[in-house]
Design an enzyme around this catalytic site. Structure first.
Site, PDB file in Angstrom:
ATOM      1  N   ASN A   5      37.500 -29.219 -65.880  1.00  0.00           N
ATOM      2  CA  ASN A   5      36.795 -28.219 -65.782  1.00  0.00           C
ATOM      3  C   ASN A   5      36.350 -27.078 -66.771  1.00  0.00           C
ATOM      4  O   ASN A   5      37.472 -26.595 -67.078  1.00  0.00           O
ATOM      5  CB  ASN A   5      36.658 -27.570 -64.850  1.00  0.00           C
ATOM      6  N   ASP A  23      49.596 -33.014 -73.094  1.00  0.00           N
ATOM      7  CA  ASP A  23      50.774 -32.666 -72.193  1.00  0.00           C
ATOM      8  C   ASP A  23      52.244 -32.787 -73.088  1.00  0.00           C
ATOM      9  O   ASP A  23      53.906 -33.020 -72.616  1.00  0.00           O
ATOM     10  CB  ASP A  23      51.275 -33.584 -71.323  1.00  0.00           C
ATOM     11  N   ARG A  31      47.613 -22.637 -76.231  1.00  0.00           N
ATOM     12  CA  ARG A  31      47.412 -22.589 -75.605  1.00  0.00           C
ATOM     13  C   ARG A  31      47.917 -20.582 -75.632  1.00  0.00           C
ATOM     14  O   ARG A  31      46.896 -19.455 -75.859  1.00  0.00           O
ATOM     15  CB  ARG A  31      48.151 -21.842 -74.712  1.00  0.00           C
ATOM     16  N   GLN A  35      41.196 -18.338 -80.634  1.00  0.00           N
ATOM     17  CA  GLN A  35      40.451 -18.844 -81.255  1.00  0.00           C
ATOM     18  C   GLN A  35      39.983 -17.902 -82.362  1.00  0.00           C
ATOM     19  O   GLN A  35      40.001 -18.351 -83.608  1.00  0.00           O
ATOM     20  CB  GLN A  35      39.426 -19.277 -80.763  1.00  0.00           C
ATOM     21  N   ARG A  50      43.150 -21.701 -79.385  1.00  0.00           N
ATOM     22  CA  ARG A  50      42.673 -23.068 -79.785  1.00  0.00           C
ATOM     23  C   ARG A  50      42.923 -24.319 -78.671  1.00  0.00           C
ATOM     24  O   ARG A  50      42.110 -25.397 -78.988  1.00  0.00           O
ATOM     25  CB  ARG A  50      42.878 -23.323 -80.545  1.00  0.00           C
ATOM     26  N   HIS A  96      47.531 -24.998 -87.226  1.00  0.00           N
ATOM     27  CA  HIS A  96      46.844 -22.859 -87.259  1.00  0.00           C
ATOM     28  C   HIS A  96      48.157 -22.490 -86.817  1.00  0.00           C
ATOM     29  O   HIS A  96      49.500 -22.409 -85.595  1.00  0.00           O
ATOM     30  CB  HIS A  96      45.491 -22.602 -85.885  1.00  0.00           C
ATOM     31  N   HIS A 119      45.574 -25.307 -92.786  1.00  0.00           N
ATOM     32  CA  HIS A 119      45.378 -26.069 -91.625  1.00  0.00           C
ATOM     33  C   HIS A 119      45.778 -27.049 -91.587  1.00  0.00           C
ATOM     34  O   HIS A 119      45.887 -27.415 -90.463  1.00  0.00           O
ATOM     35  CB  HIS A 119      45.349 -24.794 -90.814  1.00  0.00           C
ATOM     36  N   TYR A 214      32.722 -25.360 -81.110  1.00  0.00           N
ATOM     37  CA  TYR A 214      32.967 -23.499 -81.452  1.00  0.00           C
ATOM     38  C   TYR A 214      31.770 -22.659 -81.521  1.00  0.00           C
ATOM     39  O   TYR A 214      31.967 -21.116 -80.912  1.00  0.00           O
ATOM     40  CB  TYR A 214      33.610 -23.073 -82.677  1.00  0.00           C
ATOM     41  N   TYR A 273      32.906 -12.792 -86.780  1.00  0.00           N
ATOM     42  CA  TYR A 273      33.963 -12.527 -86.829  1.00  0.00           C
ATOM     43  C   TYR A 273      34.711 -11.669 -88.218  1.00  0.00           C
ATOM     44  O   TYR A 273      35.811 -11.738 -88.375  1.00  0.00           O
ATOM     45  CB  TYR A 273      33.915 -14.481 -87.322  1.00  0.00           C
TER      46      TYR A 273
END
Length: 491
Positions: A5, A23, A31, A35, A50, A96, A119, A214, A273
């Site tokens: 979701n 996973d 996590r 971002q 990210r 990143h 990156h 994004y 930004y």
């Protein structure tokens, strides 16, 4: 098909192989990478990571691929093609570092000047490491991907090479580090499927699903409007052949929607930004990381230890490097980290460098340490000693050079887009600007030089120095840029 979701795209389904990649510790690391880096110090809602962005790009890549497959069966898009493009979308940001572009574009160039690193290249390395340590190769083969030498032929090339090329572009020659000069530099897919390289990272015009996600996601969390409708845009895409290559082409009536996309990107850079406060906080974080570089020890492969700047050479060490390094330095009791800790503590207490002003450059300035130092020295010397209330040195000023554009410096990206029409959906062409509107922008890039004062006790004196320097009609020392008074200063 597991269901996620997502606040941007709703309920989305992902292939089991994609979930197997998600996973893993290497992907879960995302996590803990924000971002937008330090932007949440200014916009508190911009705390997304990210992790969800990568899942969103993966989903949109699948949506676009399935739409093209259904719309144009003659393209011979296979399930392998779809899965590879989705994996590339999922893994394109694995490389990143902490605080995203703060680490990639500011810290590494300062900590390791002259070291060539992106990156995207790190994402490819991390993907290979992820597959190896999590033993995913049998799982990938079971889902039909061709990885081993016995599976690879001239007509059925390596799917892993294809994924790597989607993320980082064509492989370079390690002997001279230049891109192959052949007519078709890619190995993963042939020219008949050239359009596949325009989905995740479009190097021709910057229109790709990474940007679609994004722009929508960042706008949502920043609390800003996004005038670009990517859902509508996806409905008007077809593949057309132009000059021997197949390109993803929008319908001609999507021209204004595309201009909205490029303007939204520029607007987000200008308002968020590259916000003057968020920008200097990122600079301060960079300074703290540089000071702490040699005193942070990260255990990598074979028990070797790496610093902040060398962890990018070892994927096991790099997996452990996330935004938590900010707290690690802040709460450390090591005397070696005292200077770095003071800077981070000042950020938390909002004792940041004071903004003096900014100037728009009419001529481009090279963003190098030498140029920034020369500008700072010129500002410090702008007042004669007789008018100085306090002595100010070049190191009391922080200079940042900001480049903002629509995506390709000062070029109109629409000039690199082929459009088809309602009456001819097989042939596409470039549409001239005068065929669209007379109200379109004529300039697509600008450069700002921002100046900050590090000394909070003498802000007024620094402000006077800056104002005097800004009024100078001549070229600033060490800087090939005119400072006409008419450009003014944004306060």
């Amino acid at each position: 098909m597991p269901v996620f979701n997502d606040p941007i795209h709703g309920s989305i389904e992902l292939h089991p192989l994609l979930v197997s990649i998600i996973d893993t510790p290497q992907f879960q690391r995302l996590r803990h990478l924000k971002q937008l880096g330090a932007t949440d110090f200014v916009f508190p809602g911009a705390c997304h990571t990210r992790f969800e962005h990568s899942i969103g790009v993966c989903y949109l890549a699948g949506e676009l691929m399935n739409a093209l497959k259904q719309r144009q069966p003659e393209l011979n898009i296979t399930e392998n093609d779809i899965l590879c493009v989705q994996i590339a979308g999922l893994c394109h940001d694995l490389g990143h570092g902490p605080f995203s572009h703060t680490f990639d574009g500011m810290f590494i160039p300062r900590a390791r000047p002259g070291f060539r690193w992106t990156h995207e290249d790190a994402s490819v390395k991390m993907l290979n490491y992820l597959i190896e340590v999590n033993k995913l190769e049998p799982v990938m083969k079971r889902h039909g991907l061709k990885l081993s030498e016995e599976q690879i032929t001239e007509t059925e090339p390596s799917d892993l090479v294809f994924i790597e090329e989607l993320i980082a572009g064509p492989r370079v020659d390690s002997s001279n580090e230049v891109e192959p000069s052949s007519e078709w530099p890619y190995k993963g897919r042939g020219k008949e499927k050239s359009f596949l390289y325009e989905i995740v990272a479009n190097r021709k015009n910057g229109i790709d699903v990474d940007k679609f996600d994004y722009l929508a996601r960042d706008s949502y969390y920043l609390g800003m409007k996004n005038s670009f409708d990517h859902r509508r845009y996806l409905k008007f895409l077809r593949v057309c052949e132009v000059d021997g290559l197949k390109h993803i082409c929008p319908r001609d009536k999507e021209m204004e929607n595309l201009y909205d996309m490029f303007y939204t990107r520029y607007s987000l850079h200008r308002r968020a930004y590259q916000h003057k406060v968020g920008n200097i906080i990122a600079t301060m974080i960079t300074e703290a990381f540089v000071m702490a570089d040699n005193y942070i020890q990260i255990i990598g492969s074979h028990g070797k230890t790496f610093s902040l700047s060398t962890a990018i050479n070892d994927m096991e060490a790099y997996t452990k490097l996330t935004d938590h390094i900010f707290q690690q330095i802040l709460y450390s009791s090591s005397q070696d980290l005292d200077d770095a800790r003071v800077i981070l503590d000042n950020i938390n207490c909002r004792k940041i460098y004071m903004f003096l002003g900014e100037i728009r450059c009419k001529n481009p300035v090279a963003d190098t340490s030498d140029v920034r130092a020369a500008i700072a020295a010129s500002i410090a010397q702008a007042l004669p000693d007789s008018r100085r209330s306090v002595p100010l040195q070049a190191e009391d000023f922080e200079v940042t050079i900001i480049n903002m554009d629509y995506g390709m410096k000062n070029h109109n990206l629409i000039n690199n887009v082929y459009f088809y029409t309602k009456n001819d959906s097989t042939n596409a062409r470039i549409i001239n600007e005068d065929e669209v509107s007379q109200l379109l922008p004529k300039t697509f890039a600008e450069q700002l030089v921002r100046v900050y004062c590090k000394r909070t006790d003498d802000f007024q004196a620094a402000k006077i120095c800056f104002e005097e320097w800004r009024k100078r009609p001549r070229l600033s020392e060490g800087c090939r840029c005119a400072w006409p008074e008419a450009d003014g200063v944004l306060r």
